[in-house]
Scaffold this active site. Structure first.
Site, PDB file in Angstrom:
ATOM      1  N   CYS A  59      -9.106  89.559  68.620  1.00  0.00           N
ATOM      2  CA  CYS A  59      -9.741  90.017  67.368  1.00  0.00           C
ATOM      3  C   CYS A  59      -8.915  89.586  66.161  1.00  0.00           C
ATOM      4  O   CYS A  59      -9.468  89.158  65.140  1.00  0.00           O
ATOM      5  CB  CYS A  59      -9.906  91.528  67.378  1.00  0.00           C
ATOM      6  SG  CYS A  59     -10.963  92.147  68.712  1.00  0.00           S
ATOM      7  N   ASP A  60      -7.610  89.693  66.276  1.00  0.00           N
ATOM      8  CA  ASP A  60      -6.704  89.241  65.220  1.00  0.00           C
ATOM      9  C   ASP A  60      -6.913  87.747  64.971  1.00  0.00           C
ATOM     10  O   ASP A  60      -7.103  87.318  63.827  1.00  0.00           O
ATOM     11  CB  ASP A  60      -5.259  89.538  65.646  1.00  0.00           C
ATOM     12  CG  ASP A  60      -4.231  89.048  64.649  1.00  0.00           C
ATOM     13  OD1 ASP A  60      -3.681  89.882  63.916  1.00  0.00           O
ATOM     14  OD2 ASP A  60      -3.956  87.823  64.619  1.00  0.00           O
TER      15      ASP A  60
END
Length: 165
Positions: A59-60
């Site tokens: 997600c980062d």
């Protein structure tokens, strides 16, 4: 509905699956200052990046990649939506050096997740997905990532954003 797994285990998605050509449904989420925001609050071409949590590696990386690339697309913006609390999203943006990234929280009532068919019932998290919405609110690209721990097709989404009007 799209067949989605999380760590190899099937999950149940709640809401309606959207496809290219659909009108992008509105939703109500919270920004980092707890203000309500809707799809209509943003104009032009929008990449809507749905992630389970900004505090995970994929997600980062997804959020960083889209925010770095969107600057090359005239008039486009990225809306990153998760069920992370707005406070955690704000902290992440500061730590990531992406203070101008638009992160929006769907934690309150899952309005976005249900409208876009992304609520993983078993986990109360959003599935990983990418939508490109043009300036007339039509979906011109839709990807429900089949395994939530995998990356989306960045190149295809970015190309769709470049071609959208």
């Amino acid at each position: 509905m799209a067949k989605i797994t999380f760590g190899g285990n099937p999950v149940t998605l709640e809401g309606k699956e959207l496809t290219v050509g659909d009108k992008a449904p509105s939703f109500t989420v919270l920004d980092n200052d707890l203000n309500e925001k809707k799809l209509e609050d943003y104009s032009g071409v929008r990449i809507i990046s749905s992630v389970p949590s900004l505090d995970t590696g994929v997600c980062d990386a997804q959020t960083r990649r889209f925010n770095e690339e969107v600057g090359k697309i005239n008039g486009a913006s990225v809306l990153t939506i998760s069920v992370d609390l707005p406070f955690a999203q704000k902290r992440w943006c500061g730590a990531a050096g992406l203070e101008h990234a638009i992160t929006l929280s769907d934690h309150r009532d899952l309005s976005f997740g249900h409208a876009y068919g992304l609520v993983m019932k078993e986990l109360r998290l959003l599935a990983r997905a990418v939508f490109v919405v043009d300036s007339s609110n039509q979906i011109v690209y839709a990807e429900y990532v089949s395994e939530v721990t995998n990356h989306p097709n960045y190149d295809a989404a970015l190309q769709a954003a470049k071609e959208a009007k």
